[in-house]
Design a protein around this motif. Structure first.
Motif, PDB file in Angstrom:
ATOM      1  N   GLU A   1       0.821  -1.211   0.000  1.00  0.00           N
ATOM      2  CA  GLU A   1       0.000   0.000   0.000  1.00  0.00           C
ATOM      3  C   GLU A   1       0.853   1.259   0.000  1.00  0.00           C
ATOM      4  O   GLU A   1       0.558   2.223  -0.710  1.00  0.00           O
TER       5      GLU A   1
ATOM      6  N   VAL B   1       2.453   1.708  -3.456  1.00  0.00           N
ATOM      7  CA  VAL B   1       1.452   2.187  -4.402  1.00  0.00           C
ATOM      8  C   VAL B   1       1.232   3.684  -4.227  1.00  0.00           C
ATOM      9  O   VAL B   1       1.187   4.452  -5.200  1.00  0.00           O
ATOM     10  N   GLN B   2       1.091   4.136  -2.976  1.00  0.00           N
ATOM     11  CA  GLN B   2       0.867   5.562  -2.707  1.00  0.00           C
ATOM     12  C   GLN B   2       2.057   6.396  -3.147  1.00  0.00           C
ATOM     13  O   GLN B   2       1.893   7.468  -3.745  1.00  0.00           O
TER      14      GLN B   2
ATOM     15  N   ALA C   1       2.257   6.485  -6.980  1.00  0.00           N
ATOM     16  CA  ALA C   1       1.176   7.263  -7.568  1.00  0.00           C
ATOM     17  C   ALA C   1       1.379   8.760  -7.384  1.00  0.00           C
ATOM     18  O   ALA C   1       0.982   9.568  -8.231  1.00  0.00           O
TER      19      ALA C   1
ATOM     20  N   VAL D   1      -0.146  -5.043  -8.536  1.00  0.00           N
ATOM     21  CA  VAL D   1       0.166  -5.420  -7.152  1.00  0.00           C
ATOM     22  C   VAL D   1       0.083  -6.935  -7.012  1.00  0.00           C
ATOM     23  O   VAL D   1      -0.659  -7.599  -7.731  1.00  0.00           O
TER      24      VAL D   1
ATOM     25  N   PRO E   1      -7.534  -2.457   1.043  1.00  0.00           N
ATOM     26  CA  PRO E   1      -8.203  -1.259   0.494  1.00  0.00           C
ATOM     27  C   PRO E   1      -7.888  -0.975  -0.967  1.00  0.00           C
ATOM     28  O   PRO E   1      -8.769  -0.558  -1.722  1.00  0.00           O
ATOM     29  N   TYR E   2      -6.621  -1.229  -1.401  1.00  0.00           N
ATOM     30  CA  TYR E   2      -6.277  -0.906  -2.774  1.00  0.00           C
ATOM     31  C   TYR E   2      -6.891  -1.883  -3.776  1.00  0.00           C
ATOM     32  O   TYR E   2      -6.801  -1.679  -4.984  1.00  0.00           O
ATOM     33  N   LEU E   3      -7.519  -2.966  -3.263  1.00  0.00           N
ATOM     34  CA  LEU E   3      -8.227  -3.902  -4.140  1.00  0.00           C
ATOM     35  C   LEU E   3      -9.742  -3.760  -3.994  1.00  0.00           C
ATOM     36  O   LEU E   3     -10.498  -4.609  -4.461  1.00  0.00           O
TER      37      LEU E   3
ATOM     38  N   SER F   1     -12.740   0.486  -7.377  1.00  0.00           N
ATOM     39  CA  SER F   1     -11.739   1.521  -7.137  1.00  0.00           C
ATOM     40  C   SER F   1     -11.436   2.279  -8.421  1.00  0.00           C
ATOM     41  O   SER F   1     -11.233   1.687  -9.474  1.00  0.00           O
TER      42      SER F   1
ATOM     43  N   SER G   1      -8.893   4.476  -8.645  1.00  0.00           N
ATOM     44  CA  SER G   1      -7.608   5.103  -8.378  1.00  0.00           C
ATOM     45  C   SER G   1      -6.828   5.319  -9.662  1.00  0.00           C
ATOM     46  O   SER G   1      -7.010   4.620 -10.658  1.00  0.00           O
TER      47      SER G   1
ATOM     48  N   ILE H   1      -5.089   0.208 -10.839  1.00  0.00           N
ATOM     49  CA  ILE H   1      -4.537  -0.929 -10.105  1.00  0.00           C
ATOM     50  C   ILE H   1      -4.820  -2.207 -10.894  1.00  0.00           C
ATOM     51  O   ILE H   1      -5.965  -2.499 -11.246  1.00  0.00           O
TER      52      ILE H   1
END
Length: 370
Positions: free
Chosen positions: A101, A104-105, A108, A121, A135-137, A141, A143, A147
């Motif tokens: 996570e 990824v942040q 990004a 990921v 959360p990132y899945l 999403s 985002s 992802i």
């Protein structure tokens, strides 16, 4: 003897009658028969030289770095393809779950001259469909970057089928690194079975699948090309590639192959001298090795293009996830030149080259529609 009267001569059809119902003949433009007016040659143009055929832009669909650091990739591509790169797909394959996570942040939010189209990921097929995804899945999403998922296939199982089916139903693009021994009996069939069963439900057709490590597949460089043509492993590759192409929304990555040797470099153009120095001899050896690789690579590109067309093949510069003790290192710039020349020498059109090196990646990793 009296003269015999001749019958009257029949009237010939007049001009109007002949034009009443004229036969429509196909016509071709005069340009077909007219050579180009170049002022220097009266010959028709031939295929463009492979040395001059380059993609208009590049999206690298497989940049592998578990920490998200692009410094090494940029140093390898800067002078070769850096100016044409319009985006990358960053694979975090091998990253620790607790670090994903944050990586990824950071990736990004980092400012970079190279846009990140998607971040893949880690995702474990053997764990089955996740009951409570991170959360990132989260489903739906939106985002940015997009992802995607990256995983490894080693052996078939119901858990793997359930996991892939779940991911595709959530509209993810899933990059599957094929690390099973496809040359063993039933190896290819197990892979086809996984994809077929995971995409059986209508909901699973929402996502996309990208296969790595099958174009080109692992190979034994000690096997001469003339024997490879009739080898059972090559015939199986042809047949099973055709079978895979029938699966919906399936793409293949065109990556540096796992052939137990580093990707040969592109030698610089050497000047001719009377006495050949050792450096020139080494350069000639590099050229010979590179040409041998290209011949072998084109043998595998052919069946893949017949099966998938130029529309479902993605260029990527990083090899598939490295195996323990593997010596299949690859320089991103060297692989690009080898990949570009291999495709260009097939005599393809500019639009096909642009599809493989950029446009297909945009389609495969596009943000899912709601």
């Amino acid at each position: 003897m009296s003269a015999v009267a001749l019958p009257p001569t029949p009237k010939s059809p007049g001009v109007g009658a002949r034009r009443k119902d004229p036969k429509q003949l196909p016509t071709l433009p005069l340009s077909v028969f007219t050579p180009p007016n170049t002022g220097t040659s009266d010959k028709f143009p031939g295929q463009p030289s492979p040395s001059t055929l380059h993609p208009e832009e590049i999206i690298d669909a497989h940049v592998l770095n578990a920490s998200g650091d692009l410094a090494g990739w940029k140093s390898e591509t800067g002078q070769t393809i850096g100016g044409r790169v319009r985006g990358i797909v960053l694979s975090l394959h091998g990253a620790q779950e607790t670090d994903v996570e944050k990586v990824v942040q950071d990736a990004a939010s980092a400012s970079s001259s190279t846009p990140i189209l998607a971040i893949a990921v880690p995702f474990k097929l053997e764990d089955g469909a996740p009951a409570s995804p991170p959360p990132y899945l989260a489903s739906g999403s939106s985002s940015k970057p997009t992802i995607a998922l990256t995983t490894t296939f080693t052996k078939p199982s119901q858990a793997a089928i359930d996991a892939l089916s779940w991911a595709l139903a959530q509209k993810f693009t899933v990059n599957i690194d094929v690390q099973s021994d496809l040359q063993q009996e039933g190896g290819w069939e197990a892979l086809v079975d996984l994809i077929t069963k995971a995409t059986a439900s209508p909901g699973a057709k929402k996502g996309k699948t990208v296969l790595s490590n099958i174009l080109p597949p692992p190979d034994d460089l000690a096997l001469p090309i003339v024997k490879l043509l009739t080898h059972p492993s090559y015939r199986t590759y042809q047949d099973q590639t055709a079978s895979l192409s029938l699966c919906a929304n399936l793409y293949v990555n065109f990556l540096p192959p796992a052939w137990g040797a580093p990707t040969p470099p592109t030698p610089p153009a050497a000047e001719k001298t009377e006495a050949e120095p050792e450096a020139d001899k080494a350069s000639r050896a590099d050229v010979k090795e590179k040409n041998e690789w290209k011949r072998r690579i084109k043998m595998y590109i052919g069946p893949a293009v017949e099966a998938f067309g130029f529309q479902r093949i993605l260029f990527g510069s990083s090899p598939a996830a490295p195996l323990s003790g593997s010596s299949s290192a690859s320089n991103a710039g060297d692989w690009f030149e080898l990949a570009r020349e291999s495709f260009a020498e097939l005599g393809l059109e500019q639009e096909d080259l642009d599809a493989v090196f950029a446009r297909n990646a945009r389609l495969a990793y596009a943000a899912p529609s709601s």
